[in-house]
Design a protein around this motif. Sequence first.
Motif, mmCIF file in Angstrom:
data_model
loop_
_atom_site.group_PDB
_atom_site.id
_atom_site.type_symbol
_atom_site.label_atom_id
_atom_site.label_comp_id
_atom_site.label_asym_id
_atom_site.label_seq_id
_atom_site.Cartn_x
_atom_site.Cartn_y
_atom_site.Cartn_z
ATOM 1 N N GLU A 152 -32.607 -27.049 -23.583
ATOM 2 C CA GLU A 152 -32.736 -28.199 -24.091
ATOM 3 C C GLU A 152 -32.735 -29.370 -23.259
ATOM 4 O OE1 GLU A 152 -30.959 -31.559 -27.633
ATOM 5 O OE2 GLU A 152 -30.265 -29.760 -27.975
ATOM 6 N N GLY A 153 -32.237 -28.985 -22.507
ATOM 7 C CA GLY A 153 -31.597 -30.139 -21.367
ATOM 8 C C GLY A 153 -32.834 -29.997 -20.261
ATOM 9 N N CYS A 154 -32.876 -29.183 -19.940
ATOM 10 C CA CYS A 154 -33.884 -28.453 -18.748
ATOM 11 C C CYS A 154 -35.331 -27.445 -19.196
ATOM 12 C CB CYS A 154 -33.021 -27.795 -17.612
ATOM 13 S SG CYS A 154 -33.936 -27.572 -15.826
ATOM 14 N N ALA A 155 -36.411 -28.197 -18.958
ATOM 15 C CA ALA A 155 -37.221 -26.589 -19.345
ATOM 16 C C ALA A 155 -37.458 -25.811 -18.919
ATOM 17 C CB ALA A 155 -38.578 -27.252 -19.111
ATOM 18 N N GLN A 156 -36.966 -25.670 -17.206
ATOM 19 C CA GLN A 156 -37.004 -24.022 -16.233
ATOM 20 C C GLN A 156 -35.817 -23.778 -16.297
ATOM 21 O OE1 GLN A 156 -39.632 -22.359 -15.772
ATOM 22 N NE2 GLN A 156 -40.901 -23.371 -16.341
ATOM 23 N N GLN A 157 -35.250 -22.015 -16.418
ATOM 24 C CA GLN A 157 -34.270 -21.840 -16.282
ATOM 25 C C GLN A 157 -33.740 -21.105 -15.479
ATOM 26 O OE1 GLN A 157 -31.246 -23.566 -16.429
ATOM 27 N NE2 GLN A 157 -31.450 -25.307 -17.957
ATOM 28 N N GLY A 158 -35.114 -20.517 -14.719
ATOM 29 C CA GLY A 158 -35.221 -19.815 -13.811
ATOM 30 C C GLY A 158 -36.714 -18.894 -13.785
ATOM 31 N N PHE A 159 -37.026 -18.134 -12.978
ATOM 32 C CA PHE A 159 -38.196 -16.969 -12.744
ATOM 33 C C PHE A 159 -37.880 -15.897 -12.492
ATOM 34 C CE2 PHE A 159 -37.942 -20.097 -9.535
ATOM 35 C CZ PHE A 159 -38.465 -19.179 -8.286
ATOM 36 N N ILE A 160 -38.403 -15.061 -12.512
ATOM 37 C CA ILE A 160 -39.036 -13.482 -11.352
ATOM 38 C C ILE A 160 -40.089 -13.587 -10.797
ATOM 39 C CG2 ILE A 160 -38.649 -11.520 -11.018
ATOM 40 C CD1 ILE A 160 -37.350 -11.314 -14.445
ATOM 41 N N TYR A 161 -39.661 -13.121 -9.364
ATOM 42 C CA TYR A 161 -41.410 -13.512 -8.847
ATOM 43 C C TYR A 161 -40.973 -11.812 -7.957
ATOM 44 C CZ TYR A 161 -44.496 -15.191 -5.054
ATOM 45 O OH TYR A 161 -45.480 -14.924 -3.795
ATOM 46 N N GLN A 162 -42.314 -11.482 -8.580
ATOM 47 C CA GLN A 162 -42.668 -9.855 -7.545
ATOM 48 C C GLN A 162 -41.894 -9.419 -7.851
ATOM 49 O OE1 GLN A 162 -44.908 -10.352 -3.995
ATOM 50 N NE2 GLN A 162 -46.115 -11.418 -4.401
#
Length: 235
Positions: A152-162
């Motif tokens: 709710e407080g942050c749209a991007q909480q992480g990602f995986i790349y390749q």
Amino acid sequence: MRIHVFQHVPYEGPGNIARWAEKNGHTLTTTHLYEGEALPSHDDYDLLMILGGPMSANDDFNVDWMQAEKRFIREAMAQDKMLLGICLGSQLIARVLGATVSKNEDREIGWFPITATPNAMVLGLPQQFQAFHWHGDTFTLPEGAKSIGSSEGCAQQGFIYQDRVVALQFHLETTPEAARELVDACRHEIDEEGPHTQPAEAMLVDFELFSEANQRMEQIMGYMQAQLEATATVS
């Protein structure tokens, strides 16, 4: 697996990842950047882990080691190394991949739920889970990266790349002892009137939250180990 850690401040260490590494027979070495220690050779590690800190990922000219650290991260990705970024570490990886790092609308500090995307299933994360947060910045999703969740407080909480790079805006590695150190060092950042901030005491009372978060961190480390083993088998 040889894990090398970039640590930016004395009070944000690897937390339960150090215990996981010891339990599973992995080596863990550290460059304490805040002490001016030299960066390692890329031949000396299999997984580069980049921890948190109070500085901004945009502080290239205010933090002595930041430009060198970004170059090292870029080189590591070019050599197909495994990378894990946590909080500031995730923001540094995002910047190296060409994304924008900027102030979040509000600070997010304390225990708040994350809603995971289907991409997070490979990390063993459920559709919703509690995580420990301590950040005022956020990042845009890098091109080619797969978002793993939002709050709710942050749209991007992480990602995986390749498949080899995992970036976590949140903390699952934090132990109760580490959280106390962070509160002691950064209590001035807590705005108890903020919509996404908990009082310090409320962050520290529920040991079950730390236990569940640490188990999820171990699942993510298991993913990193499996990816490394798969790469070694192919090569």
